[in-house]
Design a protein around this motif. Structure first.
Motif, mmCIF file in Angstrom:
data_model
loop_
_atom_site.group_PDB
_atom_site.id
_atom_site.type_symbol
_atom_site.label_atom_id
_atom_site.label_comp_id
_atom_site.label_asym_id
_atom_site.label_seq_id
_atom_site.Cartn_x
_atom_site.Cartn_y
_atom_site.Cartn_z
ATOM 1 N N GLU A 194 0.832 -1.207 0.000
ATOM 2 C CA GLU A 194 0.000 0.000 0.000
ATOM 3 C C GLU A 194 0.863 1.252 0.000
ATOM 4 O O GLU A 194 1.976 1.259 0.531
ATOM 5 C CB GLU A 194 -0.899 0.023 1.237
ATOM 6 N N LEU A 240 -5.192 6.270 -2.412
ATOM 7 C CA LEU A 240 -4.395 5.148 -1.936
ATOM 8 C C LEU A 240 -4.182 4.157 -3.074
ATOM 9 O O LEU A 240 -5.053 3.976 -3.925
ATOM 10 C CB LEU A 240 -5.099 4.442 -0.774
ATOM 11 N N CYS A 287 -2.646 0.087 -3.998
ATOM 12 C CA CYS A 287 -2.282 -1.232 -3.486
ATOM 13 C C CYS A 287 -1.795 -2.061 -4.665
ATOM 14 O O CYS A 287 -2.577 -2.408 -5.546
ATOM 15 C CB CYS A 287 -3.467 -1.893 -2.810
ATOM 16 N N TRP A 311 -10.602 -2.501 0.176
ATOM 17 C CA TRP A 311 -10.016 -1.638 1.200
ATOM 18 C C TRP A 311 -10.871 -1.703 2.458
ATOM 19 O O TRP A 311 -12.105 -1.659 2.374
ATOM 20 C CB TRP A 311 -9.945 -0.192 0.718
ATOM 21 N N TYR A 349 -6.336 -0.573 5.122
ATOM 22 C CA TYR A 349 -5.703 -1.829 4.751
ATOM 23 C C TYR A 349 -6.205 -2.323 3.393
ATOM 24 O O TYR A 349 -7.420 -2.333 3.141
ATOM 25 C CB TYR A 349 -5.999 -2.910 5.790
ATOM 26 N N CYS A 350 -5.289 -2.763 2.579
ATOM 27 C CA CYS A 350 -5.642 -3.429 1.330
ATOM 28 C C CYS A 350 -5.908 -4.903 1.616
ATOM 29 O O CYS A 350 -5.228 -5.516 2.464
ATOM 30 C CB CYS A 350 -4.507 -3.278 0.326
ATOM 31 N N THR A 380 -1.860 1.645 5.790
ATOM 32 C CA THR A 380 -1.332 2.988 5.591
ATOM 33 C C THR A 380 -2.207 3.971 6.365
ATOM 34 O O THR A 380 -3.432 3.896 6.321
ATOM 35 C CB THR A 380 -1.252 3.347 4.096
#
Length: 116
Positions: A6, A20, A22, A36, A94-95, A110
């Motif tokens: 990420e 964002l 990923c 996500w 979070y991915c 991230t």
């Protein structure tokens, strides 16, 4: 070893935007639903948005219209465009990649901070 990498988090003022990213391997990207999630301090991790290999998207109801998930097949990358950000959007993002059997892969997260 599956890796979800990420990037793009940071500090932004209320009303601002962030994107964002990923990145992952083609084998993961092409065959699994990507998504996500976010987790604010002291709260449970929650769904933000998902996108299937065929491009079908799903959003947390409260975020639809402000957030947009997309994918770049050539780059094996999933994006989350976040607009009109609010302080309550502050969280670690979070991915995720979910296999057909329901197994989850996670990125390292991230931080997104929305503050003046």
């Amino acid at each position: 070893q599956v890796q979800l990498v990420e990037s793009g988090g940071g500090l932004v003022q209320p009303g601002g935007s962030l994107r964002l990213s990923c990145a992952t391997s083609g084998s993961i990207f092409n065959w699994n639903t990507m998504g996500w999630y976010r987790q604010a301090t002291g709260k449970q991790r929650e769904l933000v948005a998902t996108i299937t290999p065929s491009g079908i998207t799903n959003y947390r109801d409260s975020l639809q219209g402000r957030f947009a998930i997309s994918r770049d097949v050539a780059k094996n990358t999933v994006y989350l465009e976040m607009n009109s950000l609010k302080p309550e959007d502050t969280a670690v993002y979070y991915c995720n990649a979910r296999t057909g059997s329901g197994f989850d892969y996670w990125g390292q997260g991230t931080q997104v901070t929305v503050s003046s």
